[in-house]
Design an enzyme around this catalytic site. Structure first.
Site, PDB file in Angstrom:
ATOM      1  N   SER A   1      -8.079 -24.559  -4.727  1.00 14.24           N
ATOM      2  CA  SER A   1      -8.198 -25.638  -3.745  1.00 14.24           C
ATOM      3  C   SER A   1      -9.617 -26.161  -3.544  1.00 14.24           C
ATOM      4  CB  SER A   1      -7.626 -25.175  -2.412  1.00 14.24           C
ATOM      5  OG  SER A   1      -8.329 -24.051  -1.946  1.00 14.24           O
TER       6      SER A   1
ATOM      7  N   HIS B   1      -0.880 -25.917  -3.716  1.00 16.87           N
ATOM      8  CA  HIS B   1      -1.511 -27.215  -3.949  1.00 16.87           C
ATOM      9  C   HIS B   1      -0.912 -27.943  -5.148  1.00 16.87           C
ATOM     10  CE1 HIS B   1      -4.640 -27.302  -0.904  1.00 16.87           C
ATOM     11  NE2 HIS B   1      -4.798 -26.004  -1.108  1.00 16.87           N
TER      12      HIS B   1
ATOM     13  N   LYS C   1       2.427 -28.358   2.986  1.00 13.93           N
ATOM     14  CA  LYS C   1       1.514 -29.307   2.360  1.00 13.93           C
ATOM     15  C   LYS C   1       2.317 -30.529   1.894  1.00 13.93           C
ATOM     16  CE  LYS C   1      -2.236 -26.112   1.701  1.00 13.93           C
ATOM     17  NZ  LYS C   1      -2.352 -24.726   1.311  1.00 13.93           N
TER      18      LYS C   1
HETATM   19  C1  LIG Z   1      -2.519 -23.413   2.100  1.00 10.85           C
HETATM   20  C2  LIG Z   1      -2.416 -22.252   1.206  1.00 10.85           C
HETATM   21  C3  LIG Z   1      -1.768 -21.080   1.621  1.00 10.85           C
HETATM   22  C4  LIG Z   1      -1.263 -20.891   3.018  1.00 10.85           C
HETATM   23  O1  LIG Z   1      -0.079 -21.623   3.228  1.00 10.85           O
HETATM   24  P1  LIG Z   1       0.566 -21.627   4.682  1.00 10.85           P
HETATM   25  O2  LIG Z   1       1.989 -21.949   4.445  1.00 10.85           O
HETATM   26  O3  LIG Z   1      -0.164 -22.653   5.472  1.00 10.85           O
HETATM   27  O4  LIG Z   1       0.371 -20.257   5.246  1.00 10.85           O
HETATM   28  C5  LIG Z   1      -1.631 -20.056   0.702  1.00 10.85           C
HETATM   29  N1  LIG Z   1      -2.116 -20.164  -0.550  1.00 10.85           N
HETATM   30  C6  LIG Z   1      -2.762 -21.268  -0.973  1.00 10.85           C
HETATM   31  C7  LIG Z   1      -3.274 -21.340  -2.365  1.00 10.85           C
HETATM   32  C8  LIG Z   1      -2.945 -22.338  -0.100  1.00 10.85           C
HETATM   33  O5  LIG Z   1      -3.604 -23.414  -0.503  1.00 10.85           O
END
Ligand SMILES: *Cc1c(COP(=O)(O)O)cnc(C)c1O
Length: 391
Positions: free
Chosen positions: A181, A209, A240
């Protein structure tokens, strides 16, 4: 609370501020979107949400969530295995499995919980986990909670060396982000699967992502790398691209998912996903699979924005493209000052610096979405140019 605790916390806060690492939360007075309203009434272009497909405030998603709320109630007041599984939750799990090309899926309250709960039931001291050094914090924490031997790798060559070093373990599991990310770089999942085959390892990837928009039909990194069906386990988020609310999952073979339902602690001891969230996510998946237009607009915006930044002379990484576009600045103070000035000019971006990224690689990370229009992107690039001239 005892005064010692308070002064210890206060001291720690002073130190965080002194290092320039204090994070201030901006309070938003509108729904999430390409343009958001701040508390002081100003409207700003938002370039830092993971709202890739622009579905977080899509009217159909909001309506589906409202309908689920009306039909299924506010919540289950229970964990799944006691009395917390509704038809809606099974429907979402089945839909995700179909979308990801797996046998079954287990829902969690968040991907953080999915990653926190997937390793411990599957691995013990006889096993080894090989983890990319840039993996998300939730993978790192999940791995810490299991008793397996832990090996960090820097690149594919190093991974191969670590796999050899772990040859004596009962089983080997490679864990990687699908997309990293901070840079928007996409893991070579195909090559990782090759190595896994050669050294008899399993592969887990976290596709937060990528799910919903990467690959020809938006299934994620495994589709993009042409290796669907090869990685063993997929974790991901519904928070997301797929509606932006919350919720996470682990997806994979029937037996593994069945075992997680018996043993995975964040699943066993934490509440069921609220029906409205499940309903919104189902609609988001429906839109993402039915309507290529959202994906196409996202990639068009991504390419347009990158090209414009490059033409303006900004340092954006070459190579494979992802809607995460970092503008490399190097200096942490500069990144922070630029982000502040950008907000004054009506564009919301965030500076990232050590320890979130390696020392000397401070940057502003931007993320475009399908909801942005050309004029938003043009205005953002103009603001970047103006701010560069100021600082
Ligand atoms: C955003 C993210 C998470 C966390 O996801 P949530 O559902 O908000 O807990 C985990 N791993 C990665 C790679 C992320 O980008």
């Amino acid at each position: 609370m005892n005064a010692n605790w308070k002064s210890r916390a206060a001291l720690e806060l002073v130190s965080i501020r002194a290092q320039g690492l204090f994070k201030t939360e901006r309070i938003i007075a509108s729904p999430q979107d390409a343009v958001i309203r701040l508390r002081d009434g100003r409207e700003v272009i938002n370039l830092c949400a993971n709202n890739y497909l622009g579905l977080a405030n899509h009217p159909d998603v909001v309506r589906a969530a409202q309908e689920a709320l009306a039909r299924w109630g506010n919540g289950l007041s229970s964990v799944r295995f006691i009395c917390g599984t509704q038809m809606l939750h099974r429907q979402l799990e089945e839909r995700l499995s179909e979308f990801l090309g797996t046998e079954d899926t287990i829902l969690y309250a968040a991907c953080f919980d999915a990653n926190g709960g997937v390793f411990e039931p599957l691995l013990d001291e006889r096993d080894a986990v090989l983890s990319d050094q840039l993996n998300h914090a939730s993978l790192i924490d999940g791995i810490r909670l299991c008793k397996a031997r832990r090996l960090r790798y820097r690149n594919l060559e190093d991974l191969e060396a670590q796999l050899r070093a772990a040859a004596d373990a009962r089983a080997r599991l490679i864990a990687t982000d699908g997309v990293f990310s901070m840079d928007g770089t996409i893991a070579r999942l195909d090559r990782i699967c090759d190595l896994a085959e050669r050294y008899d390892a399993a592969v887990l990837f976290d596709d937060c992502h990528a799910v919903g928009f990467l690959g020809t039909t938006g299934r994620g990194t495994h589709e993009y790398r042409g290796c669907m069906g090869r990685p063993d386990l997929i974790t991901g988020t519904l928070g997301k691209a797929l509606g932006g609310a919350s919720g996470g999952y682990v997806s994979g073979p029937n037996e593994i998912i069945a075992l997680l339902r018996q043993r995975s602690r964040p699943y066993l001891f934490s509440n069921t996903l609220p029906p409205a969230v499940a309903g919104g996510a189902l609609k988001a998946i429906e839109i993402a699979t039915r309507d290529a237009e959202f994906r196409e607009r996202l990639w068009e915006n991504t390419r347009y924005f990158r090209r414009a930044l490059k033409q303006a002379g900004f340092d954006v990484p070459e190579g494979e493209v992802h809607p995460i576009t970092p503008i490399m600045l190097g200096d942490a103070v500069l990144a922070q000052r630029m982000a502040e000035r950008m907000l004054e000019r009506g564009v919301y971006v965030i500076g990232f610096f050590y320890p979130v990224v390696p020392q000397g690689t401070a940057r502003i990370r931007t993320q475009v979405t399908a909801a942005h229009r050309r004029e938003h992107l043009d205005r953002a690039v103009e603001a970047f140019i103006a701010v560069r001239n100021e600082v």
